[in-house]
Design an enzyme around this catalytic site. Structure first.
Site, PDB file in Angstrom:
ATOM      1  N   TYR A  74      10.145  19.710 -10.695  1.00 16.64           N
ATOM      2  CA  TYR A  74      10.255  21.164 -10.576  1.00 16.64           C
ATOM      3  C   TYR A  74      10.648  21.767 -11.932  1.00 16.64           C
ATOM      4  O   TYR A  74      10.032  22.710 -12.414  1.00 16.64           O
ATOM      5  CB  TYR A  74      11.288  21.521  -9.516  1.00 16.64           C
TER       6      TYR A  74
ATOM      7  N   ARG B 257       0.838  -1.216   0.000  1.00 13.68           N
ATOM      8  CA  ARG B 257       0.000   0.000   0.000  1.00 13.68           C
ATOM      9  C   ARG B 257       0.866   1.257   0.000  1.00 13.68           C
ATOM     10  O   ARG B 257       0.669   2.168  -0.805  1.00 13.68           O
ATOM     11  CB  ARG B 257      -0.913  -0.032   1.225  1.00 13.68           C
TER      12      ARG B 257
END
Length: 289
Positions: free
Chosen positions: A282, A237
Protein backbone atom coordinates in the site's frame (compact mmCIF):
# COMPACT_ATOMS: atom_id res chain seq x y z
CA UNK A 1 -12.07 -55.98 -0.80
CA UNK A 2 -10.34 -55.98 -4.19
CA UNK A 3 -12.53 -58.88 -5.33
CA UNK A 4 -15.64 -56.85 -4.41
CA UNK A 5 -14.34 -53.91 -6.44
CA UNK A 6 -13.77 -56.19 -9.43
CA UNK A 7 -17.29 -57.60 -9.10
CA UNK A 8 -18.69 -54.06 -8.91
CA UNK A 9 -16.74 -53.10 -12.03
CA UNK A 10 -18.19 -56.07 -13.90
CA UNK A 11 -21.63 -54.99 -12.70
CA UNK A 12 -21.15 -51.47 -14.08
CA UNK A 13 -19.99 -52.83 -17.42
CA UNK A 14 -22.99 -55.17 -17.54
CA UNK A 15 -25.25 -52.15 -17.04
CA UNK A 16 -23.66 -50.55 -20.14
CA UNK A 17 -22.11 -47.69 -18.21
CA UNK A 18 -19.71 -45.64 -20.31
CA UNK A 19 -15.99 -46.35 -20.08
CA UNK A 20 -15.43 -42.91 -18.55
CA UNK A 21 -18.06 -43.54 -15.86
CA UNK A 22 -16.65 -46.97 -15.01
CA UNK A 23 -13.11 -45.62 -14.82
CA UNK A 24 -14.14 -42.63 -12.68
CA UNK A 25 -16.18 -44.72 -10.24
CA UNK A 26 -13.51 -47.38 -9.82
CA UNK A 27 -10.80 -44.72 -9.37
CA UNK A 28 -12.82 -43.08 -6.59
CA UNK A 29 -13.51 -46.39 -4.86
CA UNK A 30 -9.90 -47.58 -5.07
CA UNK A 31 -8.77 -44.21 -3.70
CA UNK A 32 -11.22 -44.60 -0.82
CA UNK A 33 -10.07 -48.14 -0.06
CA UNK A 34 -6.34 -47.32 -0.24
CA UNK A 35 -6.73 -44.32 2.04
CA UNK A 36 -8.61 -46.28 4.67
CA UNK A 37 -6.11 -49.15 4.58
CA UNK A 38 -3.21 -46.70 4.89
CA UNK A 39 -4.87 -45.09 7.90
CA UNK A 40 -5.99 -48.41 9.41
CA UNK A 41 -9.70 -47.70 9.20
CA UNK A 42 -12.03 -50.65 8.66
CA UNK A 43 -13.54 -50.23 5.14
CA UNK A 44 -16.90 -51.66 6.18
CA UNK A 45 -17.22 -49.59 9.33
CA UNK A 46 -20.11 -47.88 7.54
CA UNK A 47 -20.82 -44.27 8.57
CA UNK A 48 -17.44 -43.71 10.20
CA UNK A 49 -15.33 -44.93 7.29
CA UNK A 50 -17.22 -42.88 4.70
CA UNK A 51 -17.25 -39.68 6.75
CA UNK A 52 -13.59 -40.15 7.64
CA UNK A 53 -12.64 -40.29 3.95
CA UNK A 54 -14.83 -37.39 2.84
CA UNK A 55 -13.32 -35.17 5.54
CA UNK A 56 -9.83 -36.24 4.48
CA UNK A 57 -10.31 -35.27 0.82
CA UNK A 58 -12.25 -32.08 1.50
CA UNK A 59 -9.11 -29.91 1.37
CA UNK A 60 -7.57 -31.46 -1.73
CA UNK A 61 -10.53 -32.00 -4.06
CA UNK A 62 -13.07 -29.67 -5.60
CA UNK A 63 -16.69 -29.82 -4.44
CA UNK A 64 -17.61 -31.36 -7.78
CA UNK A 65 -15.00 -34.12 -7.38
CA UNK A 66 -16.15 -34.84 -3.82
CA UNK A 67 -19.77 -35.07 -4.96
CA UNK A 68 -18.76 -37.52 -7.70
CA UNK A 69 -16.84 -39.57 -5.16
CA UNK A 70 -19.87 -39.73 -2.85
CA UNK A 71 -22.07 -40.84 -5.77
CA UNK A 72 -19.56 -43.57 -6.63
CA UNK A 73 -19.31 -44.79 -3.04
CA UNK A 74 -23.08 -44.74 -2.56
CA UNK A 75 -23.48 -46.82 -5.72
CA UNK A 76 -20.78 -49.22 -4.53
CA UNK A 77 -22.37 -49.72 -1.13
CA UNK A 78 -25.77 -50.33 -2.74
CA UNK A 79 -24.14 -53.04 -4.82
CA UNK A 80 -22.58 -54.56 -1.70
CA UNK A 81 -25.94 -54.39 0.08
CA UNK A 82 -27.71 -56.14 -2.81
CA UNK A 83 -25.11 -58.90 -2.59
CA UNK A 84 -25.60 -59.11 1.20
CA UNK A 85 -21.97 -58.16 1.70
CA UNK A 86 -22.82 -55.31 4.10
CA UNK A 87 -25.64 -55.05 6.60
CA UNK A 88 -26.64 -51.50 5.73
CA UNK A 89 -25.76 -48.61 3.43
CA UNK A 90 -23.94 -45.86 5.34
CA UNK A 91 -25.27 -42.34 5.65
CA UNK A 92 -23.29 -40.02 3.42
CA UNK A 93 -22.47 -36.45 4.44
CA UNK A 94 -24.20 -33.59 2.66
CA UNK A 95 -21.96 -30.97 1.13
CA UNK A 96 -22.65 -27.30 1.63
CA UNK A 97 -21.69 -25.61 -1.63
CA UNK A 98 -21.60 -22.27 0.16
CA UNK A 99 -19.29 -23.51 2.88
CA UNK A 100 -15.97 -21.71 2.94
CA UNK A 101 -13.17 -24.04 1.91
CA UNK A 102 -9.82 -24.35 3.60
CA UNK A 103 -6.73 -24.32 1.41
CA UNK A 104 -4.80 -26.19 4.08
CA UNK A 105 -1.28 -25.54 5.35
CA UNK A 106 1.01 -23.09 3.59
CA UNK A 107 4.75 -23.64 3.52
CA UNK A 108 7.21 -20.85 4.14
CA UNK A 109 9.91 -20.28 1.54
CA UNK A 110 12.39 -21.73 4.03
CA UNK A 111 10.30 -24.90 4.39
CA UNK A 112 10.13 -25.34 0.63
CA UNK A 113 13.91 -25.04 0.48
CA UNK A 114 14.29 -27.64 3.24
CA UNK A 115 12.15 -30.08 1.28
CA UNK A 116 14.11 -29.54 -1.93
CA UNK A 117 17.46 -29.70 -0.12
CA UNK A 118 16.54 -33.02 1.51
CA UNK A 119 16.64 -34.79 -1.86
CA UNK A 120 19.62 -37.02 -2.62
CA UNK A 121 20.40 -36.19 -6.25
CA UNK A 122 23.18 -38.75 -6.67
CA UNK A 123 20.73 -41.19 -8.27
CA UNK A 124 18.05 -41.21 -10.97
CA UNK A 125 15.16 -41.24 -8.49
CA UNK A 126 16.44 -38.20 -6.61
CA UNK A 127 17.12 -36.27 -9.81
CA UNK A 128 13.61 -37.08 -11.03
CA UNK A 129 12.03 -36.22 -7.69
CA UNK A 130 13.78 -32.84 -7.58
CA UNK A 131 12.52 -32.03 -11.07
CA UNK A 132 8.97 -32.95 -10.04
CA UNK A 133 9.00 -30.80 -6.88
CA UNK A 134 10.71 -27.86 -8.56
CA UNK A 135 8.10 -27.96 -11.32
CA UNK A 136 5.17 -28.18 -8.87
CA UNK A 137 6.42 -25.25 -6.80
CA UNK A 138 7.89 -23.31 -9.71
CA UNK A 139 4.69 -23.27 -11.76
CA UNK A 140 1.85 -23.91 -9.30
CA UNK A 141 0.39 -26.68 -11.45
CA UNK A 142 -1.74 -29.47 -9.99
CA UNK A 143 -0.44 -33.02 -9.68
CA UNK A 144 -2.87 -34.16 -12.37
CA UNK A 145 -1.49 -31.47 -14.69
CA UNK A 146 2.11 -32.44 -13.90
CA UNK A 147 1.58 -36.09 -14.82
CA UNK A 148 -0.03 -34.99 -18.10
CA UNK A 149 3.01 -32.96 -19.23
CA UNK A 150 4.80 -34.28 -22.29
CA UNK A 151 8.29 -33.55 -23.52
CA UNK A 152 6.78 -31.29 -26.16
CA UNK A 153 5.05 -29.22 -23.48
CA UNK A 154 8.37 -27.99 -22.04
CA UNK A 155 10.23 -25.13 -23.72
CA UNK A 156 13.73 -24.80 -22.28
CA UNK A 157 14.68 -21.99 -24.67
CA UNK A 158 12.02 -19.61 -23.35
CA UNK A 159 11.46 -21.33 -19.97
CA UNK A 160 7.76 -22.09 -20.05
CA UNK A 161 5.41 -25.07 -20.06
CA UNK A 162 2.23 -25.53 -22.04
CA UNK A 163 -0.16 -26.87 -19.40
CA UNK A 164 -3.55 -28.47 -20.06
CA UNK A 165 -6.14 -28.65 -17.29
CA UNK A 166 -8.80 -31.30 -16.78
CA UNK A 167 -11.11 -29.59 -19.28
CA UNK A 168 -8.46 -29.46 -21.99
CA UNK A 169 -7.91 -25.72 -21.61
CA UNK A 170 -4.32 -24.68 -22.21
CA UNK A 171 -2.26 -22.02 -20.49
CA UNK A 172 1.35 -20.94 -20.79
CA UNK A 173 3.24 -20.88 -17.48
CA UNK A 174 6.81 -19.57 -17.12
CA UNK A 175 9.27 -21.20 -14.76
CA UNK A 176 12.46 -19.97 -13.15
CA UNK A 177 16.10 -20.95 -13.03
CA UNK A 178 15.72 -23.57 -10.28
CA UNK A 179 13.01 -25.49 -12.16
CA UNK A 180 14.92 -25.18 -15.44
CA UNK A 181 18.14 -26.51 -13.93
CA UNK A 182 16.26 -29.43 -12.36
CA UNK A 183 14.62 -30.34 -15.69
CA UNK A 184 17.94 -30.03 -17.57
CA UNK A 185 19.56 -32.42 -15.06
CA UNK A 186 16.62 -34.81 -15.26
CA UNK A 187 16.22 -35.20 -19.05
CA UNK A 188 19.45 -37.23 -19.65
CA UNK A 189 18.45 -39.54 -16.77
CA UNK A 190 14.93 -39.81 -18.13
CA UNK A 191 16.29 -41.20 -21.41
CA UNK A 192 17.77 -44.07 -19.41
CA UNK A 193 14.26 -44.92 -18.19
CA UNK A 194 12.53 -44.80 -21.57
CA UNK A 195 13.09 -43.57 -25.11
CA UNK A 196 9.57 -44.50 -26.20
CA UNK A 197 7.29 -42.65 -23.80
CA UNK A 198 6.53 -39.01 -24.57
CA UNK A 199 5.47 -38.23 -21.01
CA UNK A 200 7.79 -35.87 -19.12
CA UNK A 201 7.75 -37.50 -15.70
CA UNK A 202 8.32 -41.25 -15.58
CA UNK A 203 8.45 -43.80 -12.81
CA UNK A 204 11.50 -46.02 -12.44
CA UNK A 205 9.91 -48.62 -14.74
CA UNK A 206 9.74 -46.13 -17.60
CA UNK A 207 5.97 -45.60 -17.36
CA UNK A 208 4.19 -42.29 -16.85
CA UNK A 209 4.25 -41.10 -13.24
CA UNK A 210 0.84 -41.26 -11.51
CA UNK A 211 -0.88 -38.90 -9.10
CA UNK A 212 -0.21 -41.41 -6.33
CA UNK A 213 3.45 -41.44 -7.36
CA UNK A 214 3.68 -37.68 -7.00
CA UNK A 215 1.98 -37.87 -3.60
CA UNK A 216 4.59 -40.35 -2.43
CA UNK A 217 7.34 -37.97 -3.57
CA UNK A 218 5.79 -34.99 -1.76
CA UNK A 219 5.21 -37.04 1.39
CA UNK A 220 8.68 -38.65 1.39
CA UNK A 221 10.65 -35.43 1.29
CA UNK A 222 8.31 -33.49 3.56
CA UNK A 223 8.90 -36.14 6.21
CA UNK A 224 12.62 -36.22 5.46
CA UNK A 225 12.78 -32.44 5.92
CA UNK A 226 10.85 -32.84 9.19
CA UNK A 227 8.01 -30.55 8.10
CA UNK A 228 5.36 -30.94 10.79
CA UNK A 229 2.50 -29.39 8.81
CA UNK A 230 -0.21 -31.69 7.46
CA UNK A 231 0.90 -31.41 3.85
CA UNK A 232 -1.30 -32.52 0.97
CA UNK A 233 -0.90 -32.69 -2.80
CA UNK A 234 -1.94 -29.06 -3.26
CA UNK A 235 0.34 -27.59 -0.59
CA UNK A 236 3.14 -26.62 -2.99
CA UNK A 237 0.57 -25.20 -5.43
CA UNK A 238 -1.10 -23.02 -2.81
CA UNK A 239 2.27 -21.98 -1.37
CA UNK A 240 3.31 -20.90 -4.88
CA UNK A 241 0.27 -18.60 -5.07
CA UNK A 242 0.77 -17.13 -1.60
CA UNK A 243 4.46 -16.44 -2.18
CA UNK A 244 3.70 -14.68 -5.47
CA UNK A 245 1.10 -12.45 -3.81
CA UNK A 246 3.37 -11.70 -0.87
CA UNK A 247 6.06 -10.57 -3.29
CA UNK A 248 3.75 -8.18 -5.09
CA UNK A 249 2.31 -10.23 -7.95
CA UNK A 250 -1.00 -8.95 -9.31
CA UNK A 251 -3.95 -11.20 -8.33
CA UNK A 252 -5.03 -11.42 -11.97
CA UNK A 253 -1.60 -12.72 -12.89
CA UNK A 254 -1.83 -15.41 -10.22
CA UNK A 255 -5.26 -16.42 -11.51
CA UNK A 256 -3.97 -16.69 -15.07
CA UNK A 257 -0.96 -18.77 -14.04
CA UNK A 258 -2.98 -21.21 -11.97
CA UNK A 259 -6.07 -21.39 -14.19
CA UNK A 260 -9.63 -20.19 -13.92
CA UNK A 261 -10.48 -22.88 -11.33
CA UNK A 262 -8.47 -20.92 -8.76
CA UNK A 263 -10.99 -18.04 -8.67
CA UNK A 264 -12.76 -19.40 -5.58
CA UNK A 265 -9.50 -19.50 -3.66
CA UNK A 266 -8.43 -15.87 -4.06
CA UNK A 267 -10.07 -14.61 -0.87
CA UNK A 268 -8.52 -17.49 1.05
CA UNK A 269 -5.11 -16.71 -0.41
CA UNK A 270 -5.30 -13.13 0.77
CA UNK A 271 -6.06 -14.31 4.30
CA UNK A 272 -2.63 -15.92 4.30
CA UNK A 273 -0.76 -12.90 2.96
CA UNK A 274 1.16 -11.15 5.73
CA UNK A 275 -0.45 -7.90 6.88
CA UNK A 276 3.04 -6.36 6.88
CA UNK A 277 3.35 -7.21 3.19
CA UNK A 278 -0.03 -5.62 2.51
CA UNK A 279 1.00 -2.45 4.32
CA UNK A 280 4.28 -2.27 2.42
CA UNK A 281 2.51 -2.72 -0.90
CA UNK A 282 0.00 0.00 0.00
CA UNK A 283 2.70 2.45 1.03
CA UNK A 284 4.72 1.74 -2.11
CA UNK A 285 1.96 1.85 -4.69
CA UNK A 286 -1.00 3.91 -3.47
CA UNK A 287 -0.83 7.50 -4.84
CA UNK A 288 -2.04 9.04 -1.59
CA UNK A 289 -0.08 6.87 0.83
Amino acid sequence: MNEFINLYKENLIAKNKSNNTVEAYITDIVGYYNYLIENKVEPFDNDYSVNYYVQAIADVKSTKSIERCIIALRSFYRFLSDKNLVKEIPKFPKLDRNEKRNIGPILTISEVEKIIDSIDTTNIKGIRDRAVLEMLYGTGIKATEAISLTLEDVNLDLNFINCKDGKGLERIIPFGRAARNAIVDYLPQRRKLSRDSHMLFLNLNGKGLTRQGIWRIVKEYSEKAKIEKDINLNTLRHSFAIHLLENGAHPKTVQQLMGTHVMNYMDLYFEHVSKDKVNISYNNFHPRA
